[in-house]
Design an enzyme around this catalytic site. Structure first.
Site: not given
Ligand code: DGJ
Length: 728
Positions: A477, A524, A532, A546, A612
């Site tokens: 969102m 997300c 929340d 992010d 790695e």
């Molecule tokens: C925001 C998310 O937090 C990211 O991880 C990713 O899914 C992008 N959107 C995709 O548009």
């Protein structure tokens, strides 16, 4: 346990170590008496009746100047009855007047914990009780039911309120907090969790002073900017000592938390739906229910308070098969490819990941419609087979054949103007008549307050999900709400939209859970913009931020941990230089930090070195060994990365204290630096713990009281992760 005294005047709620008490005071006003450590007595003597100039007296108090609602602690204060402090409920009556006067009518105790249909609420699978207190305003015939849920073992009391119009005319509800709490005296600090995109839930601690402090979101979601969780802590309270109260709202939309200190030092705090642009018309017989708030108290510092919330959310908020079982170690293609991928590229990423032990591939944004960038495609939930070079079912099958699960990204609440959906239904996006809407990330917000919109999106997305065999969904969102106007609501009813939107999101999620009962849904919102306790009822984990930079994440995850369990935190190892900060950290440090969450990777593992790759294999094995301790054990904040600029340290301790995992990351480096020490907590002081990979043994008491030196790690941004265990 809830008790009501024989004369019906004292109502007491006990959790394992706390007591909450209210009293039916003079003239049937419901007064708040006490919330704190467990006490078995009537404490209503603590309330003083004082004549204070300019504090009005209710008419029925006759000429008694010592009785004023402006000076007394109350359970649910209302606007317009002589209390000038903050109010929990405000009504505009049918005659346009403001004000009601709520008096106690009755109380009853019910077995089990109440639920709130259509909204998230704490549930109980153990001994729990509900208290229902009915207040009424005799003039307007409004009935207010205060709901209290007692979660004994978690030391949590939940609150919600139902407001019913029992009159024959309509009224307007203009504010309805979920909880209000008055503290008679004391010097307290307010700890809030503010932030911004990419730097969410950073604790800030300030003294509560005279006047009012408001913590809020007016963005339509709970927001990156201020979290719907706050703490009131005595000035001397630390991580391990002192008194503190927590307030968490199980709600994902606009909220308002208010902390006010009145003229004589009483502190009133409340939390609930934001009252800005909120106006809910209650027709005769109709009822409005507030979201739920969960309050907790600790006299053993912030750590105990956090543990109460961790237990509550893990066991009584999160649902579904992944509530306590291990979540698959995943690889997400977002930072590896952004929109630039084909089916072949995804399979290539998956193949390498599978070889290293990763268990699920999550296909992020860009698999549908004409979604090759941010400007098009949202709303068109049909697979872009040209881009994938086949069907989604084929891609999913390819991933499953590698022995991995398959996850899919969605963003159901949004639409791009460049989409078939918008072209067909422009009125489905929030727009104010005769105005052009604000764009956010080039997208508009679909009006989820309208059932037909939710129905359509749900059917489109579940159709794709069913046909492609998804095991996981990441529900994103990516903008805040503006231009709130719903053509679905009657013109006079626009004050309901923001709340109805959130109810629409909950309805969508509930339907997803019913249609796909076995999948894991991760929340997300541009990272942690909707993190929340309400969302956690539907999505047991949420992409925390992010910002995947390991060093910033130590701060974000530290702040998040005050109100939310580690199991709720989505955390990934990403590529370096980090895409958000440009910082370079080694892959071991990135993994140690990402393990303080639901663990995964977000890079193309084909592009890392062979050394790695070996480390990645070992990290996954380690995470699988440690997951129970991380997800279901207790989490200890051993340093405060805001204060200690040298190291960030945290630990997980298994529920039976038989093992612990200590994690340290160096934040800074100096020449000839002092040795850093950490003291563990939560161990069995009598037990002897072996340090894995060495011959060293320490008593729990030694590790907790003397501490242990952090070895020389070789400078900045290095990590040390070590397991201590009791040999059986
Ligand atoms: C925001 C998310 O937090 C990211 O991880 C990713 O899914 C992008 N959107 C995709 O548009």
């Amino acid at each position: 346990m809830i008790t009501i005294s024989k004369d019906g005047k004292i109502i007491t709620l006990h959790t394992a170590s706390t007591t909450y008490q209210m009293a039916v005071g003079p003239y049937d006003y419901l007064l708040h008496v006490y919330y704190g450590p467990r006490v078995e007595s009537d404490m209503s003597y603590i309330i003083s009746y004082v004549d204070r100039s300019h504090s009005p007296n209710p008419y029925e108090a006759d000429y008694n100047k010592t009785f004023s609602l402006d000076t007394l602690p109350q359970e649910y204060p209302c606007y317009g009855n002589g209390d000038f402090r903050n109010h929990a409920v405000r009504i505009q009556n049918h005659d346009q007047s403001y004000g009601i006067c709520l008096k106690y009518k009755s109380a009853k105790v019910l077995d089990g914990k109440y639920s709130l249909p259509g909204m998230p609420a704490v549930y109980a699978n153990e001994k729990a009780q509900t208290l229902e207190v009915i207040l009424e305003d005799a003039v307007s015939n409004l009935e207010v039911t205060l709901l209290y849920g007692v979660m004994e073992e978690c030391d949590v009391i939940t609150r919600a309120v139902k407001i019913r119009n029992r009159s024959s005319v309509s009224v307007r509800l203009e504010k309805a907090a979920s909880c209000s709490f008055d503290m008679l005296y004391g010097s307290y600090d307010l700890i809030c969790f503010h932030g911004r995109h990419g730097m969410e839930r950073i604790p800030e601690r300030d003294s509560v002073t005279k006047g009012k402090r408001v913590l809020e979101s007016r963005r339509g979601t709970s927001s990156h900017h201020m979290n719907p969780f706050f703490i009131l802590a005595q000035e001397e309270t630390t991580e391990t000592h002192g008194e503190c109260y927590g307030f968490s709202l199980l709600y994902s939309g606009n909220f308002k938390a208010e902390v006010e200190q009145d003229q004589v030092g009483l502190i009133r705090c409340m939390m609930g739906l934001h009252d800005e642009c909120f106006s809910w018309k209650l027709q005769p017989g109709e009822e409005f229910t507030t979201p739920e708030a969960a309050m907790s108290y600790s006299r053993e510092g912030l750590e105990k308070l956090s543990h109460n919330y961790h237990r509550l959310i893990r066991h009584h908020v999160c649902r579904g098969p992944y509530k306590t079982t291990r979540r698959p170690v995943l690889i997400n293609n977002w930072e590896a490819t952004y929109f630039d991928f084909t089916g072949e590229k995804i399979l290539n990423i998956a193949k390498q990941a599978a070889e290293l032990g990763v268990e699920m591939l999550v296909l992020d944004d860009g698999w549908f419609g004409k979604r090759n960038g941010e400007k098009a495609g949202l709303g068109d939930w049909y697979v872009n087979e040209e881009k994938l070079g086949g069907t989604l079912a084929e891609l999913s099958e390819g991933i499953h054949t590698m022995g991995m699960k398959f996850g899919l990204w969605i963003e159901p609440e949004m639409v791009n103007e460049d989409s078939d959906l918008y072209r067909a239904h422009p009125d489905w996006a929030f727009t104010i008549p005769r105005r052009k809407p604000n764009r956010g990330r080039y997208q508009l917000v679909l009006d989820f307050s309208r059932k037909e919109v939710v129905d359509y999106i749900f059917e489109q997305i579940s159709f794709v999900g069913e046909r492609s065999g998804v095991d996981y969904i990441k529900m994103d969102m990516n903008r805040n709400l503006t231009d709130i106007y719903s053509v679905g609501a009657q013109q006079q009813n626009q004050g309901v939209i923001l709340h109805k939107y959130v109810l629409g999101v909950y309805d969508f999620l509930e339907r997803m859970l019913a249609r796909f009962p076995d999948i894991l849904i991760e929340g997300c919102s541009g990272g942690g913009g909707r993190f929340d306790a309400g969302m956690l009822y539907y999505t047991p984990q949420i992409w925390c931020s992010d910002n995947t930079d390991a060093i910033d994440r130590t701060r974000i995850q530290h702040g998040t941990s005050f109100g939310y369990p580690i199991s709720a935190v989505g955390s990934h190892v990403s590529a370096v230089p980090n895409h958000q900060t440009g910082r370079i950290t080694n892959i071991q440090t990135r993994a140690v930090v990402a393990m303080a969450g639901s663990f995964g990777y977000e890079l193309d593992l084909n592009l890392i070195t062979d050394d790695e790759k070996e480390l990645v294999k070992a990290q996954i094995k380690d995470y699988i060994r440690y997951w129970d301790m991380i997800q279901n054990g207790s989490y200890y904040r051993l340093t405060d990365p805001q204060v200690n600029r040298e190291i960030a340290a945290w630990a997980f301790v298994a529920e039976d204290r038989s093992e612990a995992l200590l994690n340290v990351v160096t934040l800074d480096a100096h020449c000839n630096a002092p040795i850093q020490y950490v003291r563990l907590r939560g161990l069995d002081p009598q037990a002897v713990y072996s340090m894995e990979g060495t011959e060293k043994k320490y008593s729990g008491a030694a590790l907790m009281y003397a501490g242990i030196q952090v070895p020389e790690l070789g400078g900045q941004y290095q990590a040390w992760q070590v397991r201590f265990y009791v040999e059986r």
